[in-house]
Scaffold this motif. Structure first.
Motif, PDB file in Angstrom:
ATOM      1  N   GLU A  72       0.949  -1.178  -0.077  1.00 21.25           N
ATOM      2  CA  GLU A  72       0.082   0.046  -0.065  1.00 21.25           C
ATOM      3  C   GLU A  72       0.769   1.181  -0.038  1.00 21.25           C
ATOM      4  O   GLU A  72       0.666   2.321  -0.612  1.00 21.25           O
ATOM      5  N   ALA A  73       1.826   1.172   0.874  1.00 16.07           N
ATOM      6  CA  ALA A  73       2.740   2.437   1.032  1.00 16.07           C
ATOM      7  C   ALA A  73       3.716   2.580  -0.361  1.00 16.07           C
ATOM      8  O   ALA A  73       3.676   3.765  -0.578  1.00 16.07           O
ATOM      9  N   LEU A  74       3.784   1.415  -1.099  1.00 14.40           N
ATOM     10  CA  LEU A  74       4.734   1.432  -2.246  1.00 14.40           C
ATOM     11  C   LEU A  74       3.568   2.037  -3.392  1.00 14.40           C
ATOM     12  O   LEU A  74       3.993   2.352  -4.626  1.00 14.40           O
ATOM     13  N   GLY A  75       2.326   2.221  -3.236  1.00  9.68           N
ATOM     14  CA  GLY A  75       1.319   2.617  -4.103  1.00  9.68           C
ATOM     15  C   GLY A  75       0.807   1.110  -5.246  1.00  9.68           C
ATOM     16  O   GLY A  75       0.745   1.632  -6.242  1.00  9.68           O
ATOM     17  N   SER A  76       1.139   0.118  -4.797  1.00 14.06           N
ATOM     18  CA  SER A  76       0.761  -1.153  -5.504  1.00 14.06           C
ATOM     19  C   SER A  76      -0.665  -1.148  -5.643  1.00 14.06           C
ATOM     20  O   SER A  76      -1.302  -0.824  -4.819  1.00 14.06           O
ATOM     21  N   ARG A  77      -1.063  -1.653  -6.924  1.00  9.10           N
ATOM     22  CA  ARG A  77      -2.491  -1.632  -7.334  1.00  9.10           C
ATOM     23  C   ARG A  77      -2.934  -2.887  -7.417  1.00  9.10           C
ATOM     24  O   ARG A  77      -3.988  -3.132  -8.014  1.00  9.10           O
ATOM     25  N   LEU A  78      -2.118  -3.997  -7.196  1.00  5.82           N
ATOM     26  CA  LEU A  78      -2.331  -5.452  -7.509  1.00  5.82           C
ATOM     27  C   LEU A  78      -3.404  -5.897  -6.468  1.00  5.82           C
ATOM     28  O   LEU A  78      -3.131  -5.903  -5.244  1.00  5.82           O
ATOM     29  N   PRO A  79      -4.329  -6.373  -7.183  1.00  2.00           N
ATOM     30  CA  PRO A  79      -5.436  -7.197  -6.095  1.00  2.00           C
ATOM     31  C   PRO A  79      -5.043  -8.065  -5.420  1.00  2.00           C
ATOM     32  O   PRO A  79      -4.117  -9.067  -5.949  1.00  2.00           O
ATOM     33  N   ILE A  80      -5.141  -8.297  -3.891  1.00  2.00           N
ATOM     34  CA  ILE A  80      -4.780  -9.330  -3.327  1.00  2.00           C
ATOM     35  C   ILE A  80      -5.731 -10.115  -2.592  1.00  2.00           C
ATOM     36  O   ILE A  80      -6.941  -9.788  -2.240  1.00  2.00           O
ATOM     37  N   ILE A  81      -5.799 -11.626  -2.697  1.00  2.00           N
ATOM     38  CA  ILE A  81      -6.662 -12.412  -2.076  1.00  2.00           C
ATOM     39  C   ILE A  81      -5.664 -13.159  -0.934  1.00  2.00           C
ATOM     40  O   ILE A  81      -4.500 -13.671  -1.075  1.00  2.00           O
ATOM     41  N   PHE A  82      -6.289 -12.948   0.205  1.00  2.00           N
ATOM     42  CA  PHE A  82      -5.381 -13.597   1.406  1.00  2.00           C
ATOM     43  C   PHE A  82      -6.040 -15.023   1.685  1.00  2.00           C
ATOM     44  O   PHE A  82      -7.282 -15.135   1.252  1.00  2.00           O
ATOM     45  N   VAL A  83      -5.025 -15.591   1.831  1.00  2.00           N
ATOM     46  CA  VAL A  83      -5.220 -17.272   2.460  1.00  2.00           C
ATOM     47  C   VAL A  83      -5.186 -17.373   3.776  1.00  2.00           C
ATOM     48  O   VAL A  83      -4.257 -16.867   4.130  1.00  2.00           O
ATOM     49  N   THR A  84      -6.145 -17.821   4.408  1.00  2.00           N
ATOM     50  CA  THR A  84      -6.176 -17.614   5.845  1.00  2.00           C
ATOM     51  C   THR A  84      -6.731 -18.788   6.527  1.00  2.00           C
ATOM     52  O   THR A  84      -7.424 -19.935   6.038  1.00  2.00           O
ATOM     53  N   LYS A 106      -8.781 -21.723   4.591  1.00  2.00           N
ATOM     54  CA  LYS A 106      -8.510 -23.000   4.504  1.00  2.00           C
ATOM     55  C   LYS A 106      -9.321 -23.869   5.066  1.00  2.00           C
ATOM     56  O   LYS A 106      -9.478 -23.372   6.376  1.00  2.00           O
ATOM     57  N   PRO A 107      -9.697 -25.062   4.734  1.00  2.00           N
ATOM     58  CA  PRO A 107      -9.107 -25.685   3.473  1.00  2.00           C
ATOM     59  C   PRO A 107     -10.446 -25.130   2.418  1.00  2.00           C
ATOM     60  O   PRO A 107     -11.571 -24.948   2.758  1.00  2.00           O
ATOM     61  N   PHE A 108      -9.903 -24.778   1.375  1.00  2.00           N
ATOM     62  CA  PHE A 108     -10.901 -24.320   0.250  1.00  2.00           C
ATOM     63  C   PHE A 108     -10.706 -25.314  -0.837  1.00  2.00           C
ATOM     64  O   PHE A 108      -9.759 -26.103  -1.199  1.00  2.00           O
ATOM     65  N   ASN A 109     -11.739 -25.176  -1.621  1.00  2.00           N
ATOM     66  CA  ASN A 109     -11.954 -26.014  -2.866  1.00  2.00           C
ATOM     67  C   ASN A 109     -11.542 -25.302  -4.016  1.00  2.00           C
ATOM     68  O   ASN A 109     -11.348 -24.155  -4.121  1.00  2.00           O
ATOM     69  N   LEU A 113     -11.408 -20.964  -4.973  1.00  2.00           N
ATOM     70  CA  LEU A 113     -10.229 -20.159  -5.447  1.00  2.00           C
ATOM     71  C   LEU A 113     -10.103 -19.749  -6.853  1.00  2.00           C
ATOM     72  O   LEU A 113      -9.772 -18.394  -7.022  1.00  2.00           O
ATOM     73  N   LEU A 114     -10.374 -20.574  -8.006  1.00  2.00           N
ATOM     74  CA  LEU A 114     -10.407 -20.206  -9.046  1.00  2.00           C
ATOM     75  C   LEU A 114     -11.382 -19.060  -9.369  1.00  2.00           C
ATOM     76  O   LEU A 114     -11.052 -17.856 -10.173  1.00  2.00           O
ATOM     77  N   ALA A 120     -10.455 -11.156  -9.221  1.00  2.00           N
ATOM     78  CA  ALA A 120      -9.339 -10.431  -9.153  1.00  2.00           C
ATOM     79  C   ALA A 120      -8.663  -9.859 -10.381  1.00  2.00           C
ATOM     80  O   ALA A 120      -8.151  -8.845 -10.553  1.00  2.00           O
ATOM     81  N   LEU A 121      -8.564 -10.720 -11.318  1.00  2.00           N
ATOM     82  CA  LEU A 121      -8.028 -10.307 -12.619  1.00  2.00           C
ATOM     83  C   LEU A 121      -8.917  -9.393 -13.317  1.00  2.00           C
ATOM     84  O   LEU A 121      -8.293  -8.597 -14.038  1.00  2.00           O
ATOM     85  N   GLU A 122     -10.089  -9.722 -13.161  1.00  2.00           N
ATOM     86  CA  GLU A 122     -11.125  -8.707 -14.031  1.00  2.00           C
ATOM     87  C   GLU A 122     -10.896  -7.272 -13.287  1.00  2.00           C
ATOM     88  O   GLU A 122     -10.744  -6.561 -13.857  1.00  2.00           O
ATOM     89  N   LEU A 123     -10.800  -7.263 -11.786  1.00  2.00           N
ATOM     90  CA  LEU A 123     -10.494  -5.832 -11.365  1.00  2.00           C
ATOM     91  C   LEU A 123      -8.968  -5.391 -11.572  1.00  2.00           C
ATOM     92  O   LEU A 123      -9.109  -4.181 -12.250  1.00  2.00           O
ATOM     93  N   ASP A 124      -8.049  -6.322 -11.904  1.00  2.00           N
ATOM     94  CA  ASP A 124      -6.748  -5.467 -12.325  1.00  2.00           C
ATOM     95  C   ASP A 124      -6.875  -5.036 -13.593  1.00  2.00           C
ATOM     96  O   ASP A 124      -6.301  -4.178 -14.096  1.00  2.00           O
ATOM     97  N   ALA A 125      -7.584  -5.810 -14.482  1.00  2.00           N
ATOM     98  CA  ALA A 125      -7.764  -5.267 -15.915  1.00  2.00           C
ATOM     99  C   ALA A 125      -8.709  -3.988 -15.970  1.00  2.00           C
ATOM    100  O   ALA A 125      -8.124  -3.119 -16.687  1.00  2.00           O
TER     101      ALA A 125
END
Length: 202
Positions: A72-84, A106-109, A113-114, A120-125
């Protein structure tokens, strides 16, 4: 300069998890890059990265949440999916409130995830397209002379040609000429398009 390839960046200290995610994602045709630590990702990171990050919350040395704050501090806009894990959900919710894209428990199917990765990729686009539009508008603005900018600001503020002429102490004909050049240089046809373009950068 060609657009970088959208890549799914998997950041997880668990080698088995990295391997299984890589197998799954590559089998779906995605490009994958793996990192065994937050520091490893930071060392490889570039400003023009495209795609998304699948990020484990709990990692030694620097946690996923700490990496998120650094990005965030670096200004990155890559969407993040946390695995918890189950106990990390409150932390993941807090990360969402601070701008993370999603989290998966976790555990996820695989399909769960897909589907999150597709979102997330649509948001990035979308973010990338918006950034490119903003850069194009900024480049057009740079082509305006100081007087053309003054006229444009008054046009956008809703002033009539006569009011602009009075405010800048120039003739109506000159206002019309400047106004026409502003529209041409900004690549717009209507006042509404001009207002929208200027508001995009404000």
């Amino acid at each position: 300069m060609s657009e970088p390839q959208p890549t799914i960046h998997v950041v997880d200290d668990d080698e088995a998890m990295r391997d299984s995610m890589t197998w799954l994602l590559e089998s779906e045709g995605y490009t994958v890059a793996c990192y065994d630590s937050a520091a490893g990702f930071l060392a490889a990171r570039g400003d023009h990265m495209r795609g998304c990050i699948v990020l484990d919350v709990r990692m030694p040395e620097m946690s996923g949440l700490e990496l998120h704050e650094k990005l965030e501090a670096l200004g990155s806009r890559l969407p993040i999916i946390f695995v918890t894990g189950h106990g990390d959900v409150p932390m993941a919710v807090s990360a969402l409130q601070r701008g993370a894209c999603d989290f998966i428990e976790k555990p996820f199917n695989d399909e769960d995830l897909l589907s999150r990765i597709r979102r997330a990729l649509e948001l990035d686009a979308e973010l990338s397209a918006r950034e490119q539009r903003n850069h194009a508008i900024a480049r057009r603005l740079e082509q305006l002379t100081l007087r053309e900018r003054e006229v444009m600001q008054l046009v956008v503020a809703g002033k009539l040609n006569k009011q602009i002429a009075d405010a800048l102490d120039i003739s109506m004909k000159t206002v019309e000429a400047h106004r026409a050049r502003v529209m041409e240089k900004m690549g717009v046809r209507t006042l509404a398009e001009l207002v929208k373009a200027v508001m995009t950068l404000n």
